[in-house]
Scaffold this active site. Structure first.
Site, PDB file in Angstrom:
ATOM      1  N   ARG A  34      -1.536  -5.902   4.087  1.00 51.59           N
ATOM      2  CA  ARG A  34      -2.151  -5.240   2.925  1.00 51.59           C
ATOM      3  C   ARG A  34      -1.907  -4.150   4.262  1.00 51.59           C
ATOM      4  O   ARG A  34      -1.328  -3.618   4.930  1.00 51.59           O
ATOM      5  CB  ARG A  34      -3.336  -5.104   3.223  1.00 51.59           C
ATOM      6  N   GLY A  35      -2.537  -2.660   3.516  1.00 52.78           N
ATOM      7  CA  GLY A  35      -2.454  -1.205   4.211  1.00 52.78           C
ATOM      8  C   GLY A  35      -1.019  -1.163   3.601  1.00 52.78           C
ATOM      9  O   GLY A  35       0.321  -1.318   3.204  1.00 52.78           O
ATOM     10  N   ALA A  36      -1.279   0.423   2.885  1.00 53.60           N
ATOM     11  CA  ALA A  36       0.456   1.328   2.450  1.00 53.60           C
ATOM     12  C   ALA A  36       1.632   1.244   2.830  1.00 53.60           C
ATOM     13  O   ALA A  36       2.251   0.677   2.242  1.00 53.60           O
ATOM     14  CB  ALA A  36      -0.366   2.472   2.266  1.00 53.60           C
ATOM     15  N   ARG A  77       0.509  -4.585  -6.929  1.00 53.03           N
ATOM     16  CA  ARG A  77      -0.913  -3.735  -6.743  1.00 53.03           C
ATOM     17  C   ARG A  77      -0.584  -1.682  -6.865  1.00 53.03           C
ATOM     18  O   ARG A  77       0.133  -1.495  -6.171  1.00 53.03           O
ATOM     19  CB  ARG A  77      -1.259  -3.214  -4.509  1.00 53.03           C
ATOM     20  N   GLN A 182     -11.732  -5.396   6.087  1.00 55.17           N
ATOM     21  CA  GLN A 182     -10.958  -5.096   6.792  1.00 55.17           C
ATOM     22  C   GLN A 182     -11.004  -4.111   8.578  1.00 55.17           C
ATOM     23  O   GLN A 182      -9.950  -4.129   9.375  1.00 55.17           O
ATOM     24  CB  GLN A 182      -9.648  -3.744   6.744  1.00 55.17           C
ATOM     25  N   ASP A 223      -4.111   5.440   0.905  1.00 58.94           N
ATOM     26  CA  ASP A 223      -3.158   4.835  -0.496  1.00 58.94           C
ATOM     27  C   ASP A 223      -2.114   6.400  -0.689  1.00 58.94           C
ATOM     28  O   ASP A 223      -0.964   5.589  -1.231  1.00 58.94           O
ATOM     29  CB  ASP A 223      -3.713   4.089  -1.401  1.00 58.94           C
TER      30      ASP A 223
HETATM   31  O1  MRU Z   1      -6.597  -2.893   0.037  1.00 58.58           O
HETATM   32  P1  MRU Z   1      -6.109  -2.251   1.556  1.00 58.58           P
HETATM   33  O2  MRU Z   1      -6.323  -3.133   3.046  1.00 58.58           O
HETATM   34  O3  MRU Z   1      -4.322  -2.685   1.148  1.00 58.58           O
HETATM   35  O4  MRU Z   1      -5.919  -1.616   1.709  1.00 58.58           O
HETATM   36  C1  MRU Z   1      -5.572  -0.529   3.067  1.00 58.58           C
HETATM   37  C2  MRU Z   1      -6.114   1.031   3.208  1.00 58.58           C
HETATM   38  O5  MRU Z   1      -6.915   1.938   2.382  1.00 58.58           O
HETATM   39  C3  MRU Z   1      -5.689   2.184   4.302  1.00 58.58           C
HETATM   40  O6  MRU Z   1      -6.502   2.453   4.443  1.00 58.58           O
HETATM   41  C4  MRU Z   1      -4.473   2.555   3.883  1.00 58.58           C
HETATM   42  O7  MRU Z   1      -4.152   1.572   3.440  1.00 58.58           O
HETATM   43  C5  MRU Z   1      -3.954   3.150   4.830  1.00 58.58           C
HETATM   44  S1  MRU Z   1      -2.834   2.414   5.799  1.00 58.58           S
HETATM   45  C6  MRU Z   1      -2.215   3.156   7.141  1.00 58.58           C
END
Ligand code: MRU
Length: 341
Positions: A34-36, A77, A182, A223
Site C-alpha cells: 500500500r501507499g501510492a 483501488r 498505518q 495519493d
Molecule cells: O490506504 P493507504 O495506506 O494506501 O494510504 C496511503 C496514504 O494515504 C499515503 O499517505 C500516501 O499514499 C502517500 S505514500 C508515499
C-alpha cells in the site's frame, strides 16, 4: 515479484512472492502492499508478470491478455493516481513494441527503470523538503508515507530522513491512523528502525498537540494532487490541515511527479470506501455493537487554501497552484499522470 507483507508488520517482517497478476491485484486490495508510489510500481510489475507468463505469439492476442490484466489491476483501488500512472506507463512501452518478444523485454525493462527512478525521485523530493525543516523541529505526519509506501526512502518520511541526514534533530509525531493503523504499525516501525525520535498519538490527540504548540510543521504524503491543487491523502489529513491553519502551523504535502493528476480536477476524484470490517473490528475483535451503521472513507481532500506549499521532486511548488503545478510539470522531464483513472 517479492515484497514485504505490510499487514504482518510490525509483529513480523515477512515476505510474499507472487507469480501472477491476479495475486498482485489481490495484494493491492488487501493492502499487503500500500501507499501510492508503491502500488503504482507493484501494479506495473503485475503487468510485467502477465507479459512474462503469456504464451501468445500473435502480438494482438498478447496485447489483449495484457489489457485484461491491466484492467484488473486498475480496478483495485480508485484514489491513488500513481496506480494508473504505473499501469499506463508499462502499457505504453508494450504498445510501442513490434513483436511479443520485444514487448516482453520492454515491459520488464520499464518496470526496472520505474523501480530505480522511484528511490531517486524520493531522495530529490526529500532534499527539497529538508530545507523547510529547522533543527529541533517536531513534524506531525499522517498514515505512512515512508519507505514502505514507496520503493524506498519515502515521501513525507523522505523529507524527515533527508533533514536527519543534514544533521538536524527531528522528532516525528505519528497519529495511529485508524482504522488500518498505518501510523502506529508502519511509520513507527520505520522510524524506530532508523533511530529517528517518534511518538505515536491517538488520532483524537491531533488537535490538542497542535494547540499546545507541540507541532512545528505538518508533513504528509499524497495519493493524488489534482491540477487545481487539491490534495487527496489518507483520511485524517484534512483535519490536520484545518487545525494547522487555525494555529499557524505550516502544512506541506510531499509527493513525487507521479502523484500529480494533470487531467482531473478535485470533483472528478473517487474517494475509496473500504470494508466496514476495518472499523468494526480491531485486530479480529468486534468493538462496535451489531446493527449500527458504519462508514469507512479511506481518504479525504484538502483544499489548496490550507496548503502552505507542495514538496516535490520537481522542486517546491508554491501558490497559485493551478498555474505552478502545470509549470512544474512542463519543466520536469519525467512523465506526470495523464492517466486512465
Ligand atoms: O490506504 P493507504 O495506506 O494506501 O494510504 C496511503 C496514504 O494515504 C499515503 O499517505 C500516501 O499514499 C502517500 S505514500 C508515499
Amino acid at each position: 515479484m517479492k515484497m514485504i507483507d505490510q499487514t504482518a508488520l510490525p509483529g513480523k517482517l515477512a515476505y510474499v512472492t507472487y507469480t501472477r497478476p491476479e495475486q498482485v491485484a489481490e495484494a493491492i486490495k488487501a493492502m499487503v502492499v500500500r501507499g501510492a508510489p508503491a502500488i503504482g510500481v507493484a501494479a506495473a510489475m503485475g503487468v510485467a508478470l502477465a507479459a512474462a507468463r503469456s504464451k501468445k505469439k500473435d502480438l494482438g492476442e498478447f496485447m489483449k491478455e495484457l489489457e485484461f490484466s491491466a484492467s484488473l489491476l486498475r480496478s483495485t483501488r480508485p484514489t491513488a493516481v500513481n496506480l494508473f500512472w504505473g499501469i499506463d506507463r508499462v502499457m505504453r512501452s508494450a504498445r510501442a513494441a513490434k513483436s511479443t518478444a520485444e514487448a516482453r523485454k520492454s515491459v520488464s525493462k520499464e518496470v526496472k527503470i520505474m523501480e530505480e527512478e522511484d528511490i531517486e525521485t524520493n531522495r530529490r523530493l526529500g532534499r527539497v523538503g529538508a530545507d523547510l525543516i529547522d533543527d529541533g523541529d517536531t513534524v506531525l505526519t499522517q498514515c505512512n508515507a515512508g519507505a514502505l509506501a514507496t520503493v524506498g526512502y519515502g515521501t513525507a518520511l523522505g523529507v524527515v530522513r533527508a533533514a536527519v541526514e543534514q544533521g538536524k534533530l527531528v522528532k516525528v509525531l505519528v497519529p495511529e491512523t485508524r482504522p488500518a493503523l498505518q501510523g502506529a504499525r508502519l511509520t513507527a516501525f520505520e522510524l524506530v528502525t532508523d533511530g529517528i525520535d517518534c511518538t505515536v498519538i491517538p488520532d483524537t490527540a491531533v488537535g490538542h498537540m497542535i494547540r499546545v504548540g507541540r507541532v512545528d510543521k505538518v508533513i504528509v504524503g499524497a495519493d493524488r494532487i489534482t491540477r487545481d491543487g487539491f490534495v487527496f491523502n489518507k483520511i485524517g489529513t484534512y483535519q490536520e490541515a484545518v487545525l494547522a491553519d487555525r494555529h499557524n502551523v505550516p502544512f506541506y504535502p510531499a509527493a513525487p511527479h507521479s502523484t500529480f493528476d494533470i487531467v482531473r480536477t478535485h470533483d472528478q476524484v473517487i474517494i475509496e470506501e473500504r470494508s466496514f470490517d476495518e472499523v468494526v473490528h480491531i485486530r479480529g475483535r468486534r468493538i462496535v455493537p451489531k446493527g449500527v451503521s458504519i462508514a469507512n472513507p479511506a481518504f479525504d481532500m484538502t483544499p489548496p487554501e490550507l496548503v502552505t506549499a507542495l514538496v516535490s521532486d520537481m522542486g517546491l511548488v508554491r501558490k497559485p497552484f493551478k498555474l505552478n503545478i502545470l509549470r512544474a510539470i512542463s519543466q520536469s522531464p519525467p512523465s506526470p499522470s495523464m492517466s486512465s483513472g
